[in-house]
Design a protein around this motif. Structure first.
Motif, PDB file in Angstrom:
ATOM      1  N   THR A 189      49.391  28.396  34.031  1.00  0.00           N
ATOM      2  CA  THR A 189      47.990  28.784  34.156  1.00  0.00           C
ATOM      3  C   THR A 189      47.613  28.934  35.616  1.00  0.00           C
ATOM      4  OG1 THR A 189      47.159  26.508  34.194  1.00  0.00           O
ATOM      5  CG2 THR A 189      47.304  27.581  32.041  1.00  0.00           C
ATOM      6  N   GLU A 225      43.740  29.755  37.919  1.00  0.00           N
ATOM      7  CA  GLU A 225      42.303  29.958  37.861  1.00  0.00           C
ATOM      8  C   GLU A 225      41.942  31.108  38.788  1.00  0.00           C
ATOM      9  OE1 GLU A 225      40.345  28.113  35.782  1.00  0.00           O
ATOM     10  OE2 GLU A 225      42.195  27.111  35.163  1.00  0.00           O
ATOM     11  N   ASN A 235      31.883  34.401  37.980  1.00  0.00           N
ATOM     12  CA  ASN A 235      32.664  34.566  36.752  1.00  0.00           C
ATOM     13  C   ASN A 235      34.017  33.902  36.955  1.00  0.00           C
ATOM     14  OD1 ASN A 235      30.787  36.359  35.353  1.00  0.00           O
ATOM     15  ND2 ASN A 235      31.296  37.799  36.979  1.00  0.00           N
ATOM     16  N   HIS A 236      34.283  32.838  36.192  1.00  0.00           N
ATOM     17  CA  HIS A 236      35.521  32.081  36.348  1.00  0.00           C
ATOM     18  C   HIS A 236      36.378  32.231  35.104  1.00  0.00           C
ATOM     19  CE1 HIS A 236      34.052  30.124  39.989  1.00  0.00           C
ATOM     20  NE2 HIS A 236      32.870  30.195  39.393  1.00  0.00           N
ATOM     21  N   PHE A 237      37.672  32.460  35.317  1.00  0.00           N
ATOM     22  CA  PHE A 237      38.601  32.677  34.216  1.00  0.00           C
ATOM     23  C   PHE A 237      39.863  31.857  34.405  1.00  0.00           C
ATOM     24  CE2 PHE A 237      36.130  36.511  34.810  1.00  0.00           C
ATOM     25  CZ  PHE A 237      35.695  36.784  33.531  1.00  0.00           C
ATOM     26  N   THR A 238      40.487  31.511  33.295  1.00  0.00           N
ATOM     27  CA  THR A 238      41.816  30.911  33.299  1.00  0.00           C
ATOM     28  C   THR A 238      42.785  31.991  32.874  1.00  0.00           C
ATOM     29  OG1 THR A 238      40.968  28.722  32.734  1.00  0.00           O
ATOM     30  CG2 THR A 238      43.303  29.132  32.292  1.00  0.00           C
ATOM     31  N   VAL A 239      43.824  32.200  33.679  1.00  0.00           N
ATOM     32  CA  VAL A 239      44.882  33.147  33.338  1.00  0.00           C
ATOM     33  C   VAL A 239      46.028  32.325  32.765  1.00  0.00           C
ATOM     34  CG1 VAL A 239      46.495  34.883  34.184  1.00  0.00           C
ATOM     35  CG2 VAL A 239      44.243  34.649  35.248  1.00  0.00           C
ATOM     36  N   LEU A 276      43.548  36.652  29.919  1.00  0.00           N
ATOM     37  CA  LEU A 276      42.421  36.002  30.590  1.00  0.00           C
ATOM     38  C   LEU A 276      41.552  35.296  29.572  1.00  0.00           C
ATOM     39  CD1 LEU A 276      41.179  38.806  33.013  1.00  0.00           C
ATOM     40  CD2 LEU A 276      42.444  36.770  33.625  1.00  0.00           C
ATOM     41  N   TYR A 277      41.081  34.091  29.922  1.00  0.00           N
ATOM     42  CA  TYR A 277      40.166  33.341  29.075  1.00  0.00           C
ATOM     43  C   TYR A 277      38.981  32.898  29.915  1.00  0.00           C
ATOM     44  CZ  TYR A 277      43.981  33.232  25.762  1.00  0.00           C
ATOM     45  OH  TYR A 277      44.984  33.599  24.900  1.00  0.00           O
ATOM     46  N   ASN A 278      37.782  33.061  29.378  1.00  0.00           N
ATOM     47  CA  ASN A 278      36.567  32.629  30.047  1.00  0.00           C
ATOM     48  C   ASN A 278      36.541  31.111  30.044  1.00  0.00           C
ATOM     49  OD1 ASN A 278      33.970  32.078  30.879  1.00  0.00           O
ATOM     50  ND2 ASN A 278      33.061  33.711  29.654  1.00  0.00           N
ATOM     51  N   THR A 279      36.497  30.480  31.227  1.00  0.00           N
ATOM     52  CA  THR A 279      36.564  29.022  31.295  1.00  0.00           C
ATOM     53  C   THR A 279      35.313  28.344  30.763  1.00  0.00           C
ATOM     54  OG1 THR A 279      35.824  29.072  33.593  1.00  0.00           O
ATOM     55  CG2 THR A 279      38.187  28.957  33.203  1.00  0.00           C
ATOM     56  N   THR A 291      41.467  24.412  29.280  1.00  0.00           N
ATOM     57  CA  THR A 291      42.796  24.928  29.613  1.00  0.00           C
ATOM     58  C   THR A 291      43.841  24.567  28.575  1.00  0.00           C
ATOM     59  OG1 THR A 291      42.270  24.789  31.960  1.00  0.00           O
ATOM     60  CG2 THR A 291      44.591  24.955  31.392  1.00  0.00           C
TER      61      THR A 291
END
Length: 68
Positions: A16, A18, A35-39, A50-53, A58
């Motif tokens: 993962t 960020e 805009n924060h995302f977890t890859v 991509l997931y919206n945190t 996680t």
């Protein structure tokens, strides 16, 4: 539940990272990255999602990515 691994290659290891991104309008002009995302990516083939945190944690996105 049966684990399936990466949807592209079947590998069972994921990593993962960020990332943050600016939106549109004033946030883009002033480079405000709200805009924060977890890859989540496959450590074998590099396939990533991509997931919206703000929506999920996680650990749950890794389980979702690997089909667990």
């Amino acid at each position: 539940m049966e684990e399936t691994g990466c949807m592209k290659c079947g590998h069972m290891e994921a990593g993962t990272k960020e990332i943050a991104a600016s939106g549109t309008g004033f946030s883009k002009i002033f480079d405000v990255q709200h805009n924060h995302f977890t890859v989540v990516y496959c450590k074998n083939c590099g396939y990533a999602e991509l997931y919206n945190t703000e929506v999920s944690g996680t650990s749950s996105v890794i389980d979702f990515f690997l089909g667990g």
